[in-house]
Design an enzyme around this catalytic site. Structure first.
Site, PDB file in Angstrom:
ATOM      1  N   GLN A  14       0.828  -1.207   0.000  1.00  0.00           N
ATOM      2  CA  GLN A  14       0.000   0.000   0.000  1.00  0.00           C
ATOM      3  C   GLN A  14       0.865   1.260   0.000  1.00  0.00           C
ATOM      4  OE1 GLN A  14      -4.114   0.295   1.812  1.00  0.00           O
ATOM      5  NE2 GLN A  14      -3.059  -0.834   3.420  1.00  0.00           N
ATOM      6  N   ASP A  33      11.766  -5.988  -6.978  1.00  0.00           N
ATOM      7  CA  ASP A  33      10.612  -6.734  -6.466  1.00  0.00           C
ATOM      8  C   ASP A  33      11.095  -7.859  -5.549  1.00  0.00           C
ATOM      9  OD1 ASP A  33      11.502  -8.844  -8.088  1.00  0.00           O
ATOM     10  OD2 ASP A  33      10.177  -8.275  -9.738  1.00  0.00           O
ATOM     11  N   PHE A  39      13.317 -10.258   1.654  1.00  0.00           N
ATOM     12  CA  PHE A  39      13.594  -9.872   3.043  1.00  0.00           C
ATOM     13  C   PHE A  39      13.607 -11.068   3.991  1.00  0.00           C
ATOM     14  CE2 PHE A  39      13.771  -5.716   1.764  1.00  0.00           C
ATOM     15  CZ  PHE A  39      13.646  -4.766   2.772  1.00  0.00           C
ATOM     16  N   ALA A  62       7.263  -4.860   4.631  1.00  0.00           N
ATOM     17  CA  ALA A  62       6.982  -5.336   5.989  1.00  0.00           C
ATOM     18  C   ALA A  62       6.152  -6.599   5.941  1.00  0.00           C
ATOM     19  CB  ALA A  62       6.247  -4.267   6.801  1.00  0.00           C
ATOM     20  N   THR A  64       3.051  -7.785   7.472  1.00  0.00           N
ATOM     21  CA  THR A  64       1.959  -7.057   8.135  1.00  0.00           C
ATOM     22  C   THR A  64       0.785  -7.943   8.555  1.00  0.00           C
ATOM     23  OG1 THR A  64       0.989  -6.530   5.973  1.00  0.00           O
ATOM     24  CG2 THR A  64       2.485  -4.890   6.941  1.00  0.00           C
ATOM     25  N   TYR A 127       3.898  -9.022  15.920  1.00  0.00           N
ATOM     26  CA  TYR A 127       4.075  -8.003  14.885  1.00  0.00           C
ATOM     27  C   TYR A 127       4.653  -6.719  15.498  1.00  0.00           C
ATOM     28  CZ  TYR A 127       2.847  -4.234  11.682  1.00  0.00           C
ATOM     29  OH  TYR A 127       2.896  -3.107  10.887  1.00  0.00           O
ATOM     30  N   LYS A 131       8.317  -4.915  14.807  1.00  0.00           N
ATOM     31  CA  LYS A 131       8.408  -3.537  14.324  1.00  0.00           C
ATOM     32  C   LYS A 131       9.232  -2.683  15.293  1.00  0.00           C
ATOM     33  CE  LYS A 131       6.800  -2.013  11.095  1.00  0.00           C
ATOM     34  NZ  LYS A 131       7.382  -1.923   9.719  1.00  0.00           N
ATOM     35  N   TRP A 152      -3.255   2.383  10.962  1.00  0.00           N
ATOM     36  CA  TRP A 152      -4.483   2.088  10.216  1.00  0.00           C
ATOM     37  C   TRP A 152      -4.407   2.577   8.757  1.00  0.00           C
ATOM     38  CZ3 TRP A 152      -9.138   3.228  14.006  1.00  0.00           C
ATOM     39  CH2 TRP A 152      -8.888   2.604  15.251  1.00  0.00           C
TER      40      TRP A 152
END
Length: 298
Positions: A14, A33, A39, A62, A64, A127, A131, A152
């Site tokens: 996103q 890509d 990762f 990430a 997520t 999570y 982070k 959010w």
């Protein structure tokens, strides 16, 4: 600002896709890509960075999947923690700048006020833990870094809460939505604007900024706003407003605990980077218009 050589990780996500479209007309952006840079096995990271020879590395990649992270903690840590640590150490070694995205989930939500950048981290789930590890690594090792801590995330071009709730409105006659998690949305366009402003910032060392829209809101409030807007612009919805039921988080029995207070104090980014924060209602309406009017319904 003069054009920079930018290396962007996470271009299909996103935030990454919004950053890509915002920067590519002014800067030389390289965006490998997942096939090129994985990762989950970050040996390719250093090779990619040295090959690109960037002025700045933007990490929007990430893991997520908050609930899945509870059963895949090693993978989540590899992507959100150790790979970020590797980039940060290379930043310190080579000297490129770094912009990294973090999350409100590094906090446990127990404060009675919005969280400031210097509030102690105390994550409730895997999570958030991963982070937080990434944040600490950036602060410890990067030569010059900006951490943008967002909450959010919503966008007009990728699937998120707005798509999911709209689909439920069109398919069922009763919808239950969490009402006791309070925070605010961050649009990807706002995130991309913050990246551009952060790129202009001089100096050295690391800086953390909180970023989200104005106002305090629950997921249930957002759902109601989406429903009201859908009705106002004539989109078909099966559920009546009174059948959008508020539900407490603990009744969902999700694998990962969620912070009930995800409110972020965003004064610092407004004062230092001069960003203008829209209110959450306008942001949700604009994204709903782009998603459901211009691109067809959910």
């Amino acid at each position: 600002m003069h054009p920079m050589r930018v290396l962007l990780f996470g271009k299909t996500g996103q935030i990454g896709s919004a950053v890509m479209s915002r920067l590519s007309h002014r800067h030389e952006v390289t965006a490998p890509d997942r096939m090129q840079v994985d990762f989950s096995s970050p040996d390719t990271l250093e090779e990619s960075i040295r090959h690109a020879s960037p002025d700045i590395v933007i990490n929007a990649a990430a893991y997520t999947a908050v609930d899945a992270a509870e059963t895949n903690p090693d993978l989540a840590m590899q992507i959100n923690g150790r790979s970020v640590e590797k980039i940060a150490k290379l930043s310190g070694k080579i000297g490129f700048r770094m912009i990294h995205f973090s999350s409100d989930y590094v906090f446990d939500g127990s404060l009675s006020r919005p969280y400031r950048e210097d509030d102690p981290k105390s994550p409730l789930n895997t999570y958030g833990l991963t982070k937080g590890y990434g944040d600490d690594a950036v602060v410890a090792y990067a030569s010059h870094a900006t951490i943008l801590r967002v909450s959010w995330v919503i966008s007009s071009n990728k699937v998120n809460f707005l798509d999911k709730i709209m689909a439920r409105f069109q398919q069922t006659e009763t919808v239950k939505v969490v009402c006791d998690q309070v925070g605010s949305v961050t649009s990807t366009s706002l995130a991309a604007e913050a990246v551009e402003l952060a790129m202009d910032r001089g100096g050295s060392g690391s800086k953390i900024y909180h970023l989200c829209t104005k106002g305090e809101v629950s997921w249930h409030d957002i759902a109601m706003a989406v429903h009201d807007h859908a009705k106002a612009i004539g989109l078909p919805v099966a559920v009546k407003r009174e059948h959008i039921e508020p539900i407490k988080t603990n009744l969902l029995n999700l694998p990962a605990n969620r912070p009930l207070n995800s409110r972020l104090n965003c004064m610092l980014i407004q004062n230092e980077l001069g960003i203008c924060l829209p209110n959450w209602q306008d942001t949700v309406k604009q994204i709903c218009n782009r998603k459901f009017v211009h691109h067809g319904s959910a």
